[in-house]
Enzyme design. Structure first.
Site, mmCIF file in Angstrom:
data_model
loop_
_atom_site.group_PDB
_atom_site.id
_atom_site.type_symbol
_atom_site.label_atom_id
_atom_site.label_comp_id
_atom_site.label_asym_id
_atom_site.label_seq_id
_atom_site.Cartn_x
_atom_site.Cartn_y
_atom_site.Cartn_z
ATOM 1 N N CYS A 188 0.830 -1.210 0.000
ATOM 2 C CA CYS A 188 0.000 0.000 0.000
ATOM 3 C C CYS A 188 0.863 1.257 0.000
ATOM 4 O O CYS A 188 1.426 1.627 1.041
ATOM 5 C CB CYS A 188 -0.932 -0.025 1.208
ATOM 6 S SG CYS A 188 -1.921 1.477 1.354
ATOM 7 N N CYS A 196 -0.305 4.083 2.281
ATOM 8 C CA CYS A 196 -0.064 3.854 3.708
ATOM 9 C C CYS A 196 1.410 4.043 4.055
ATOM 10 O O CYS A 196 1.738 4.622 5.084
ATOM 11 C CB CYS A 196 -0.428 2.417 4.119
ATOM 12 S SG CYS A 196 -1.923 1.772 3.392
ATOM 13 N N ASP A 197 2.297 3.530 3.225
ATOM 14 C CA ASP A 197 3.699 3.398 3.639
ATOM 15 C C ASP A 197 4.695 4.270 2.879
ATOM 16 O O ASP A 197 5.872 4.319 3.255
ATOM 17 C CB ASP A 197 4.133 1.921 3.504
ATOM 18 C CG ASP A 197 3.306 1.018 4.405
ATOM 19 O OD1 ASP A 197 2.848 1.503 5.451
ATOM 20 O OD2 ASP A 197 3.114 -0.155 4.056
#
Ligand code: NDP
Length: 317
Positions: free
Chosen positions: A133, A136-137
């Site tokens: 993701c 997200c990261d």
């Protein structure tokens, strides 16, 4: 055992639905599958969920949602639904341990699973440099070298997005031609921070004590192997919505995502609702998932209220 409402899945969609239904006195039962808390439990920091200015870890966020659902009276039971009967009412859920549950309304929030390559070093380094993701990261790879694997729209979108943080983003794809739409390809190709290793098959994630160091690939034309240096590797090879247990009883799109009536969480079967990534091939964010969980609960509550008044009327007659 019979319940008014059963929610299958404990990601942000399922737990938000549980909070709303519990607060509406519908006493929902939530079935927690093999990955309690869902995909978020595999990420570290979550910096984009509103309300947490300093960020929160994925497991902590999910634990908070769980506690909030329990506080309002939701019941959570571990187990895996292996089959359903949505033809007869009340609906029946068959559990893997042999148990059976019935419900007047069912909310499906079983999520989607990011596809993995199955190569050496991949699963060992999830959360240590291998991610599924970018939203997200990506932030954790400021000024680092990143590889994005895949040739579809997601890979193009993630490659572009990751150039905001990374010093270089290399797209590795197993064919010379990209699968992505022309417009998405054009965006990525026009980005000077994106470099390309096409026609390369990923063979191994290389890692040291501090995490990922690179990706070993094979050049499909020459057969030669090479190691591409990277601090982070983002898998963008697609997702599989978790719908196997439904046995085809609900319509899906061509990728297997459950179809809902647009603007609602209602599936083709009245009383069966879907929310979160199992019905969302585009956004796939914790916050959109939670939002659709709220929609499913409100739709289910309305359905149950109408359903109860029809039954009462029949009993009076
Ligand atoms: P796709 O299935 O479209 O693409 C997956 C990519 O990964 C393909 O290029 C495929 O290669 C590659 N791949 C799959 N398995 C492997 C493997 N084992 N080893 C190496 N490579 C592999 O998934 P996406 O997530 O990109 O897109 C899903 C859907 O979501 C699509 O309909 C897409 O259009 C849509 N989407 C739309 C967006 C938008 O409009 N903004 C943004 C993101 C997604 P190959 O090409 O060889 O099959």
């Amino acid at each position: 055992m019979h319940h008014k409402a059963i929610i299958i899945g404990t990601g942000p969609a399922g737990l938000t639905a549980a909070i709303y239904l519990a607060r509406a006195n519908m006493s929902p039962l939530v079935i927690e599958g093999i990955q309690p808390g869902g995909q978020l439990t595999t990420t570290t920091e979550v910096d984009n969920f509103p309300g947490f200015p300093d960020g929160i870890t994925g497991p902590e966020l999910m634990d908070n949602m769980r506690k909030q659902a329990l506080r309002f009276g939701a019941a959570i039971q571990s187990g895996r639904v292996k089959e359903v009967d949505f033809v007869h009412r009340p609906f029946t859920l068959f559990l893997e341990d042999g148990g059976q549950l019935t419900a007047d309304a069912v909310i499906i929030s079983t999520g989607a699973t990011a596809k993995k390559l199955g190569i050496t070093g991949e699963s060992d380094n999830i959360g240590k440099g291998v991610s599924t993701c970018a939203t997200c990261d990506g932030f954790f790879f400021r000024n680092k070298k990143i590889i994005v694997i895949g040739g579809g729209d997601t890979a193009m979108e993630e490659a572009n997005f990751l150039t905001r943080f990374a010093s270089e983003v290399r797209v590795v794809h197993r064919r010379e031609e990209l699968k992505a739409s022309k417009i998405m390809q054009a965006h990525a190709r026009g980005n000077t921070k994106v470099t390309w290793s096409l026609d390369r098959t990923p063979l191994e994630v290389m890692a040291g004590p501090l995490g990922v160091t690179g990706l070993k690939v094979r050049n499909n034309t020459t057969g030669q192997e090479e190691v591409l240096e990277a601090d982070g590797i983002f898998l963008a090879i697609g997702h599989t919505p978790n719908t196997g247990f439904l046995g085809g009883q609900l319509p899906t799109d061509e990728l297997g995502y459950l179809q809902v009536i647009p603007g609602t969480a209602q599936t083709a079967i009245p009383g069966v609702f879907a929310c979160g990534d199992v019905q969302d091939r585009i956004y796939r964010q914790a916050i959109t998932s939670a939002g659709s969980g709220c929609m499913a609960a409100l739709d289910a509550e309305r359905y149950l209220t109408e359903h109860a008044s029809v039954e009462q009327e029949l009993q009076v007659r």
